[in-house]
Every structure is written in structure tokens, then in C-alpha cells.
Design a protein around this motif. Structure first.
Motif, PDB file in Angstrom:
ATOM      1  N   GLU A 110     -32.367 -24.616  -8.391  1.00  0.00           N
ATOM      2  CA  GLU A 110     -30.998 -24.406  -7.911  1.00  0.00           C
ATOM      3  C   GLU A 110     -30.921 -23.145  -7.052  1.00  0.00           C
ATOM      4  N   ARG A 111     -31.593 -22.079  -7.505  1.00  0.00           N
ATOM      5  CA  ARG A 111     -31.614 -20.832  -6.726  1.00  0.00           C
ATOM      6  C   ARG A 111     -32.316 -21.075  -5.391  1.00  0.00           C
ATOM      7  N   ALA A 112     -33.461 -21.767  -5.420  1.00  0.00           N
ATOM      8  CA  ALA A 112     -34.200 -22.047  -4.191  1.00  0.00           C
ATOM      9  C   ALA A 112     -33.369 -22.887  -3.226  1.00  0.00           C
ATOM     10  N   ARG A 113     -32.677 -23.903  -3.752  1.00  0.00           N
ATOM     11  CA  ARG A 113     -31.843 -24.763  -2.901  1.00  0.00           C
ATOM     12  C   ARG A 113     -30.756 -23.934  -2.215  1.00  0.00           C
ATOM     13  N   TYR A 167     -42.612 -32.213 -13.501  1.00  0.00           N
ATOM     14  CA  TYR A 167     -42.491 -31.704 -12.132  1.00  0.00           C
ATOM     15  C   TYR A 167     -42.092 -32.821 -11.171  1.00  0.00           C
ATOM     16  N   GLU A 168     -42.691 -33.995 -11.331  1.00  0.00           N
ATOM     17  CA  GLU A 168     -42.346 -35.113 -10.452  1.00  0.00           C
ATOM     18  C   GLU A 168     -40.892 -35.551 -10.667  1.00  0.00           C
ATOM     19  N   ARG A 169     -40.447 -35.603 -11.911  1.00  0.00           N
ATOM     20  CA  ARG A 169     -39.039 -35.970 -12.174  1.00  0.00           C
ATOM     21  C   ARG A 169     -38.076 -34.971 -11.542  1.00  0.00           C
ATOM     22  N   LEU A 170     -38.503 -33.708 -11.432  1.00  0.00           N
ATOM     23  CA  LEU A 170     -37.647 -32.676 -10.839  1.00  0.00           C
ATOM     24  C   LEU A 170     -37.748 -32.638  -9.315  1.00  0.00           C
ATOM     25  N   GLY A 171     -38.606 -33.510  -8.736  1.00  0.00           N
ATOM     26  CA  GLY A 171     -38.670 -33.617  -7.285  1.00  0.00           C
ATOM     27  C   GLY A 171     -39.889 -32.981  -6.634  1.00  0.00           C
ATOM     28  N   PHE A 219     -53.973 -29.539  -8.985  1.00  0.00           N
ATOM     29  CA  PHE A 219     -53.115 -30.089  -7.944  1.00  0.00           C
ATOM     30  C   PHE A 219     -52.173 -28.990  -7.474  1.00  0.00           C
ATOM     31  N   ASP A 220     -51.978 -28.905  -6.168  1.00  0.00           N
ATOM     32  CA  ASP A 220     -50.883 -28.091  -5.627  1.00  0.00           C
ATOM     33  C   ASP A 220     -49.702 -29.024  -5.477  1.00  0.00           C
ATOM     34  N   MET A 221     -48.530 -28.522  -5.863  1.00  0.00           N
ATOM     35  CA  MET A 221     -47.307 -29.310  -5.766  1.00  0.00           C
ATOM     36  C   MET A 221     -46.251 -28.492  -5.053  1.00  0.00           C
ATOM     37  N   VAL A 222     -45.326 -29.171  -4.409  1.00  0.00           N
ATOM     38  CA  VAL A 222     -44.244 -28.489  -3.707  1.00  0.00           C
ATOM     39  C   VAL A 222     -42.942 -29.246  -3.937  1.00  0.00           C
ATOM     40  N   TRP A 223     -41.878 -28.479  -3.978  1.00  0.00           N
ATOM     41  CA  TRP A 223     -40.516 -29.005  -4.048  1.00  0.00           C
ATOM     42  C   TRP A 223     -39.795 -28.467  -2.818  1.00  0.00           C
ATOM     43  N   GLU A 224     -39.063 -29.333  -2.148  1.00  0.00           N
ATOM     44  CA  GLU A 224     -38.328 -28.925  -0.957  1.00  0.00           C
ATOM     45  C   GLU A 224     -36.839 -29.087  -1.202  1.00  0.00           C
TER      46      GLU A 224
END
Length: 151
Positions: free
Chosen positions: A104-107, A127-131, A143-148
Motif C-alpha cells: 500500500e505504501r509502495a502503491r 507473494y503471487e496472491r499479493l501480485g 527466484f527474484d520476484m517483483v510487484w508493480e
């Protein structure tokens, strides 16, 4: 309706590395051992190099420290460097709430959130459920993962 425990978060003190290290080792040992990649001396040294108390929050429940989370702020990104809970507190929604608050802060700031996760870690589903999405599905053992923010 499921009740989630109320917890507190506070900034870590420099002398809390041993607490963080113990939880880290207990979390990582089974994951990396399963992959044949566990070296406790190396993992402990790597954690010592990367642990930045100024970026760490200690998670407490009813006055007992139960975990920690390290988030590093970069130019356009927050890096969720670590999040670990004592095993008996996993699965109660604590990690989900902490990560959701970070997202939420990042968004609101237009930032991405990145993390690295051992490919056998059950948290990948969270993590996948959170986007979050995996950047390179062939990477191993991490794995490296990213959320946008627009995801």
C-alpha cells in the motif's frame, strides 16, 4: 470470520542481530538443505553483511518478539530483503498484513517492491496472491520476484 492476532512492530536495535540470525537460520536451513545448498557458516556471514538494523523492524505479539522484517528503500523500489517469523506464528496472517501494508505504501509512492525467495519456500504462493511475479522462472535456487503498483 477469521481473527488474526494483533501484533506490534518496532525498529530493531543493533544488539538484536542474534535474535534475527536465529530465526533466519531456523527458517532457511530446511529450505536450503532440501536443495542441497545449505552452508550455515556462509549463510550466517551473508546475513551479518546484509543486516542493517536501521532497515529492520522486530515483530512482537503480546510482548514476545516473534519475527523480523528488513525493507531497504531504493530510488524507485522497496526491497523486501527479509521477512521471518518463528514457525509457530506462521500462517496466522501476520506476514500477509505486513507485506500488504508495504505494498500500500509502495502503491501510494509509485514504487515497485522486489524480493528474492528460495524456490521451495511456501511463501511464493502468498507473494503471487499479493501480485508479485517471478522474473526468471529458471533461476535456482533463488527466484527474484517483483510487484508493480499497477498490478
Amino acid at each position: 470470520m477469521v481473527q488474526h492476532p494483533e501484533f506490534d512492530v518496532r525498529r530493531a536495535r543493533r544488539n538484536e542481530f542474534a535474535f534475527a540470525e536465529k530465526i533466519y537460520i531456523n527458517s532457511m536451513r530446511p529450505l536450503m538443505t532440501e536443495l542441497g545448498s545449505w552452508n550455515e557458516v556462509e549463510r550466517s556471514a551473508a546475513l551479518r553483511r546484509s543486516f542493517k538494523a536501521d532497515d529492520v523492524n522486530i515483530i512482537s505479539l503480546n510482548g514476545t518478539d516473534i519475527g523480523w522484517m528488513q525493507v531497504s528503500e531504493r530510488d524507485t523500489d522497496y526491497n523486501l530483503a527479509q521477512i521471518h517469523l518463528i514457525e509457530e506464528y506462521c500462517g496466522q496472517g501476520i506476514g500477509t498484513r505486513l507485506i500488504t501494508e508495504l505494498l500500500e505504501r509502495a502503491r501510494s509512492e509509485g514504487r515497485t517492491v522486489s524480493l528474492a525467495v528460495v524456490r521451495t519456500n511456501r511463501a511464493i504462493g502468498l507473494y503471487e496472491r499479493l501480485g508479485f511475479r517471478v522474473i526468471d522462472p529458471d533461476a535456482t535456487p533463488i527466484f527474484d520476484m517483483v510487484w508493480e503498483p499497477d498490478s
